[in-house]
Write a protein that holds these residues in place. Structure first.
Motif, PDB file in Angstrom:
ATOM      1  N   VAL A   1      32.697  43.734  45.838  1.00 46.07           N
ATOM      2  CA  VAL A   1      32.021  43.416  44.583  1.00 46.07           C
ATOM      3  C   VAL A   1      31.492  41.987  44.692  1.00 46.07           C
ATOM      4  N   LEU A   2      30.184  41.814  44.559  1.00 42.79           N
ATOM      5  CA  LEU A   2      29.562  40.496  44.661  1.00 42.79           C
ATOM      6  C   LEU A   2      29.384  39.911  43.267  1.00 42.79           C
ATOM      7  N   LEU A   3      29.993  38.759  43.042  1.00 45.60           N
ATOM      8  CA  LEU A   3      30.000  38.109  41.735  1.00 45.60           C
ATOM      9  C   LEU A   3      29.756  36.616  41.916  1.00 45.60           C
ATOM     10  N   SER A   4      29.450  35.921  40.837  1.00 45.51           N
ATOM     11  CA  SER A   4      29.452  34.464  40.913  1.00 45.51           C
ATOM     12  C   SER A   4      30.890  33.990  41.023  1.00 45.51           C
ATOM     13  N   ALA A   5      31.089  32.859  41.702  1.00 47.46           N
ATOM     14  CA  ALA A   5      32.446  32.328  41.868  1.00 47.46           C
ATOM     15  C   ALA A   5      33.115  32.094  40.521  1.00 47.46           C
TER      16      ALA A   5
ATOM     17  N   THR B   1      43.581  55.102  44.151  1.00 47.87           N
ATOM     18  CA  THR B   1      42.664  54.139  43.543  1.00 47.87           C
ATOM     19  C   THR B   1      42.122  53.190  44.598  1.00 47.87           C
ATOM     20  N   ARG B   2      40.816  52.958  44.577  1.00 46.05           N
ATOM     21  CA  ARG B   2      40.207  52.068  45.550  1.00 46.05           C
ATOM     22  C   ARG B   2      40.395  50.614  45.135  1.00 46.05           C
ATOM     23  N   ILE B   3      40.573  49.756  46.112  1.00 48.05           N
ATOM     24  CA  ILE B   3      40.738  48.327  45.885  1.00 48.05           C
ATOM     25  C   ILE B   3      39.361  47.684  45.749  1.00 48.05           C
ATOM     26  N   LYS B   4      39.207  46.818  44.774  1.00 48.35           N
ATOM     27  CA  LYS B   4      37.956  46.074  44.589  1.00 48.35           C
ATOM     28  C   LYS B   4      38.181  44.618  44.991  1.00 48.35           C
ATOM     29  N   LEU B   5      37.380  44.181  45.960  1.00 46.33           N
ATOM     30  CA  LEU B   5      37.443  42.808  46.472  1.00 46.33           C
ATOM     31  C   LEU B   5      36.219  42.058  45.978  1.00 46.33           C
ATOM     32  N   GLY B   6      36.418  41.023  45.175  1.00 46.11           N
ATOM     33  CA  GLY B   6      35.316  40.225  44.649  1.00 46.11           C
ATOM     34  C   GLY B   6      35.093  38.983  45.494  1.00 46.11           C
ATOM     35  N   VAL B   7      33.855  38.770  45.918  1.00 48.50           N
ATOM     36  CA  VAL B   7      33.515  37.566  46.685  1.00 48.50           C
ATOM     37  C   VAL B   7      32.265  36.928  46.094  1.00 48.50           C
ATOM     38  N   PRO B   8      32.074  35.622  46.339  1.00 51.69           N
ATOM     39  CA  PRO B   8      30.875  34.948  45.821  1.00 51.69           C
ATOM     40  C   PRO B   8      29.603  35.622  46.324  1.00 51.69           C
ATOM     41  N   SER B   9      28.617  35.709  45.445  1.00 49.94           N
ATOM     42  CA  SER B   9      27.453  36.541  45.712  1.00 49.94           C
ATOM     43  C   SER B   9      26.348  35.841  46.491  1.00 49.94           C
ATOM     44  N   LYS B  10      26.478  34.533  46.735  1.00 49.12           N
ATOM     45  CA  LYS B  10      25.402  33.848  47.451  1.00 49.12           C
ATOM     46  C   LYS B  10      25.902  32.507  47.974  1.00 49.12           C
ATOM     47  N   GLY B  11      25.066  31.900  48.814  1.00 47.48           N
ATOM     48  CA  GLY B  11      25.310  30.538  49.264  1.00 47.48           C
ATOM     49  C   GLY B  11      26.381  30.415  50.331  1.00 47.48           C
ATOM     50  N   ARG B  12      26.802  29.178  50.552  1.00 45.06           N
ATOM     51  CA  ARG B  12      27.748  28.880  51.622  1.00 45.06           C
ATOM     52  C   ARG B  12      29.111  29.510  51.383  1.00 45.06           C
TER      53      ARG B  12
ATOM     54  N   VAL C   1      39.923  28.818  39.009  1.00 41.92           N
ATOM     55  CA  VAL C   1      41.042  29.608  38.494  1.00 41.92           C
ATOM     56  C   VAL C   1      41.837  28.805  37.472  1.00 41.92           C
ATOM     57  N   ARG C   2      42.134  27.561  37.793  1.00 44.30           N
ATOM     58  CA  ARG C   2      42.933  26.734  36.884  1.00 44.30           C
ATOM     59  C   ARG C   2      42.161  26.353  35.625  1.00 44.30           C
ATOM     60  N   GLU C   3      40.852  26.229  35.741  1.00 37.11           N
ATOM     61  CA  GLU C   3      40.044  25.879  34.578  1.00 37.11           C
ATOM     62  C   GLU C   3      39.859  27.062  33.641  1.00 37.11           C
ATOM     63  N   LYS C   4      39.600  28.234  34.191  1.00 37.05           N
ATOM     64  CA  LYS C   4      39.206  29.368  33.363  1.00 37.05           C
ATOM     65  C   LYS C   4      40.375  30.198  32.853  1.00 37.05           C
ATOM     66  N   LEU C   5      41.556  30.079  33.486  1.00 33.88           N
ATOM     67  CA  LEU C   5      42.695  30.904  33.107  1.00 33.88           C
ATOM     68  C   LEU C   5      43.847  30.047  32.611  1.00 33.88           C
ATOM     69  N   ALA C   6      44.157  30.156  31.332  1.00 30.31           N
ATOM     70  CA  ALA C   6      45.366  29.516  30.819  1.00 30.31           C
ATOM     71  C   ALA C   6      46.568  30.224  31.431  1.00 30.31           C
TER      72      ALA C   6
ATOM     73  N   GLY D   1      40.136  38.541  45.002  1.00 24.69           N
ATOM     74  CA  GLY D   1      38.928  37.759  44.791  1.00 24.69           C
ATOM     75  C   GLY D   1      38.990  36.419  45.500  1.00 24.69           C
ATOM     76  N   VAL D   2      37.836  35.979  45.982  1.00 22.81           N
ATOM     77  CA  VAL D   2      37.714  34.685  46.647  1.00 22.81           C
ATOM     78  C   VAL D   2      36.989  33.722  45.716  1.00 22.81           C
ATOM     79  N   THR D   3      37.665  32.639  45.374  1.00 23.33           N
ATOM     80  CA  THR D   3      37.055  31.615  44.526  1.00 23.33           C
ATOM     81  C   THR D   3      37.847  30.330  44.667  1.00 23.33           C
ATOM     82  N   GLY D   4      37.336  29.264  44.075  1.00 22.06           N
ATOM     83  CA  GLY D   4      37.997  27.968  44.175  1.00 22.06           C
ATOM     84  C   GLY D   4      39.210  27.874  43.273  1.00 22.06           C
ATOM     85  N   SER D   5      40.219  27.149  43.738  1.00 20.17           N
ATOM     86  CA  SER D   5      41.414  26.960  42.909  1.00 20.17           C
ATOM     87  C   SER D   5      41.087  26.188  41.641  1.00 20.17           C
ATOM     88  N   ASP D   6      40.036  25.342  41.668  1.00 14.54           N
ATOM     89  CA  ASP D   6      39.634  24.615  40.468  1.00 14.54           C
ATOM     90  C   ASP D   6      39.154  25.578  39.387  1.00 14.54           C
TER      91      ASP D   6
END
Length: 235
Positions: free
Chosen positions: A51-55, A2-13, A77-82, A70-75
């Protein structure tokens, strides 16, 4: 395999800094289409798809196991995932995307400096106006959990998905809870952070899903962890 899917923010800084971070570890991430296409590739390690996604999408995709890293902010992750730490684990703090989630009040509230003061002001506000003090934010879960721990109860959340600092001037909220990095926007809108109003210090993390049971034995994942010089978490 199975291939690994790495999600990163799709635009910006965030995307640029993510690409730079991986490049420093001899892993090349790149877009493969136009600026309007969400297509990319990973070079330097086989068996990994980019995989390019919004943060904001990345936490839920990780939790569902549709992406594995996946690369995203800790804020976010804590907000969206109970119960977030049972759904994902942090592999690395990435050293960018720093921002503080804070509670701020108008400068003119000279007698409100702490959460205890805010609690008293909230009770007085309801007695005077007949409705609860409004806190504008897009971080509903983090703000509610924080205020519950701190014993502040007499308020209501007003959803704000942008220009939160302007909600007070627009008379749609009395207090805000928002992300800030420099504080300049707060000052420009005559707002002041409570002295004990820091909810969360956020930065970009490389997260890994806990939703699949085979990830720790996947050769591409093991190679990536070694290349990044990281200690794999217990999944």
């Amino acid at each position: 395999m199975t291939r690994i899917k790495l999600g990163v923010p799709s635009k910006g800084r965030l995307m640029e800094k993510t690409f730079d971070w991986f490049a420093r570890h001899d892993v090349t991430l790149k877009r493969t289409g136009s600026e309007r296409e969400y297509a990319g590739a990973v070079e330097g390690i086989g068996g990994i798809d980019l995989v390019l996604l919004s943060a904001g999408e990345i936490p839920r995709e990780l939790a569902a196991g549709r992406i594995h890293l996946g690369v995203t902010g800790s804020d976010l992750v804590r907000e969206k995932l109970a119960d977030w730490d049972n759904q994902v684990a942090s592999l690395a703090l990435m050293g960018f995307g720093h921002a503080d989630l804070i509670i701020a009040v108008p400068d003119c509230w000279s007698d409100v400096d702490t959460l205890e003061d805010l609690d008293a002001a909230a009770h007085a506000f309801r007695d005077t106006h007949g409705f609860r003090l409004r806190i504008a934010t897009k971080y509903h879960r983090l703000v509610r959990d924080f205020l519950t721990r701190e014993g502040v109860a007499d308020y209501q959340i007003t959803d704000s998905q942008g220009a939160t600092e302007g909600t007070i001037a627009n008379l749609t909220a009395e207090v805000i809870a928002d992300i800030t990095s420099s504080g300049e926007t707060l000052s420009a809108n005559h707002l002041r952070v409570l002295s004990d109003g820091l909810i969360h210090q956020s930065q970009a993390n490389l997260f890994v899903t806990r939703a699949v049971d085979w990830l720790g034995t996947n050769a591409a994942f093991q190679t990536l962890v070694q290349r990044l010089n990281l200690t794999p978490p217990t999944l």
